[in-house]
Structures are given as structure tokens and as C-alpha cells.
Scaffold this motif. Structure first.
Motif, short mmCIF file in Angstrom:
data_model
loop_
_atom_site.label_atom_id
_atom_site.label_comp_id
_atom_site.label_asym_id
_atom_site.label_seq_id
_atom_site.Cartn_x
_atom_site.Cartn_y
_atom_site.Cartn_z
N ARG A 115 0.79 -1.54 -0.60
CA ARG A 115 -0.07 0.22 -0.49
C ARG A 115 1.10 1.16 -0.34
N ARG A 116 1.48 1.04 1.20
CA ARG A 116 2.54 2.79 0.76
C ARG A 116 3.34 2.46 -0.44
N LYS A 130 -7.08 8.67 -10.82
CA LYS A 130 -8.36 8.97 -11.99
C LYS A 130 -9.01 7.76 -11.29
N GLY A 131 -8.46 6.75 -10.02
CA GLY A 131 -9.81 6.08 -9.71
C GLY A 131 -9.23 4.89 -10.67
N VAL A 132 -8.01 4.05 -11.13
CA VAL A 132 -7.05 2.57 -10.70
C VAL A 132 -7.44 2.00 -9.74
N ALA A 133 -7.93 0.82 -9.87
CA ALA A 133 -7.16 -0.14 -8.57
C ALA A 133 -5.71 -1.06 -8.63
N PHE A 134 -5.45 -1.21 -7.98
CA PHE A 134 -4.25 -2.20 -8.22
C PHE A 134 -4.86 -3.05 -7.31
N VAL A 135 -4.86 -4.50 -8.30
CA VAL A 135 -4.37 -5.90 -8.15
C VAL A 135 -3.07 -6.80 -7.66
N PHE A 147 -2.29 -15.50 -2.06
CA PHE A 147 -3.42 -14.30 -1.60
C PHE A 147 -3.21 -12.85 -2.30
N ASP A 148 -4.14 -12.01 -2.68
CA ASP A 148 -3.96 -10.96 -3.24
C ASP A 148 -4.41 -10.00 -2.47
N TYR A 149 -3.71 -8.75 -3.17
CA TYR A 149 -4.53 -7.54 -2.67
C TYR A 149 -4.65 -6.06 -3.65
N GLN A 150 -5.63 -5.95 -2.85
CA GLN A 150 -5.92 -4.72 -3.54
C GLN A 150 -5.71 -2.94 -3.14
N VAL A 151 -5.36 -2.25 -3.98
CA VAL A 151 -4.88 -1.00 -3.31
C VAL A 151 -5.69 -0.04 -4.69
N LEU A 152 -6.43 0.70 -3.22
CA LEU A 152 -7.86 2.02 -4.35
C LEU A 152 -6.93 3.38 -4.24
N GLN A 153 -7.07 4.75 -4.13
CA GLN A 153 -6.63 5.83 -3.46
C GLN A 153 -7.74 6.02 -2.16
#
Length: 160
Positions: A115-116, A130-135, A147-153
Motif C-alpha cells: 500500500r505504501r 483517476k480511480g484505478v485499482a491495483f491488484v 493471496f491477493d491484495y487490492q490498493v485503491l485511492q
């Protein structure tokens, strides 16, 4: 295989994955660099979301030309998937089957670093705005999900 693993093995797995997170973040920074160059065009577009998705897909296609590739003896970058304002980065942890690692234990250990890194890296931060999510998706050498991990604004607000 038994479900119980020695404590040392879990600690070793967490240490390995933490070291690999740094590699993941460096790759994402490079990936976002190309996309960030095109962000000014989004302001002038009649439908910026459509243009953003095209940009993400093009970026994924460009990066997939060199995938899969071993990043080091422990981690393979399998490829990128893009669309619907989401960039998914798939990896394989080459040292372990998914059944050997408890992803629920590993995820919290590395999620703060992921996340950091995403929130602080200039190009990915612009895409998050801009609303992009990184997974991030990490599989074992057997193909099973670790595992998976999603980062949002919104996750960047907690970047403490």
C-alpha cells in the motif's frame, strides 16, 4: 501434507515475501511510468474512463510481451491484466505451493508495504487519483492462490 507447519517456516515465508514486495513495487513503478505520460490526454478526452481503460490495456499488452519472466530465483512475473479501471499484476512464488503458505498470515505482513509503495510512487498515485485499482495476485508454484491484495485511492488516506 499436514496443515500444521513449524513456526520457523512461516517466519521464513513472511521474510521471503516481504523481500519480494520490493521487487513488485519497482515493477509497478515502471508500469505506471508509461501510463502517467498519457494522463494529460485524459483531461481533454470526451470519455476519460474509456481512454484510461484503453491506456491500461495497452500498457498491460506492452508489458506482457516480456512475460512470464523470472524476477529472481524466488519470484516470477506472470503478466498483467487490465480493464474496468483495474490493473492486476500476477506473480508466482516459485519456492512454495499454495498449500504450504497461509496467505491470510502473509497478506497482513506485506500489505502495508504494498500500500505504501503504491500510494507514494508518483505515477501510480496519479492513476489511483483517476480511480484505478491495483491488484497484486500471488500464486504458488502449484498455481493455487496464496493471496491477493487490492490498493485503491481511499487506502492511501491511511498511509501512516
Amino acid at each position: 501434507m499436514s496443515a500444521a507447519k513449524p513456526a520457523g517456516k512461516h517466519g521464513s515465508a513472511r521474510n521471503e515475501i516481504r523481500a519480494l514486495v520490493i521487487i513488485l513495487l519497482v515493477l509497478v513503478a515502471g508500469l505506471c511510468g508509461f501510463a502517467a505520460l498519457c494522463l494529460p490526454a485524459l483531461k481533454a478526452a470526451s470519455d476519460p474512463d474509456v481512454l484510461l481503460n484503453r491506456l491500461l490495456v495497452k500498457n498491460a499488452e506492452m508489458n506482457n510481451k516480456t512475460c512470464p519472466r523470472d524476477l529472481n530465483p524466488h519470484l516470477r512475473l506472470d503478466g498483467f491484466e487490465a480493464g474496468s479501471k483495474k490493473m492486476t499484476i500476477n506473480y508466482t512464488w516459485l519456492d512454495h505451493n499454495a498449500t504450504e503458505v497461509n496467505g491470510n498470515e502473509v497478506r497482513p505482513f506485506v500489505s502495508r508495504d504494498i500500500r505504501r509503495g503504491i500510494c507514494r510512487e508518483k505515477n501510480s498515485a496519479e492513476l489511483l487519483k483517476k480511480g484505478v485499482a491495483f491488484v497484486f495476485v500471488v500464486h504458488g508454484k502449484d498455481g493455487g492462490l496464496i493471496f491477493d491484495y487490492q490498493v485503491l485511492q481511499a487506502d492511501c488516506e491511511y498511509d501512516g
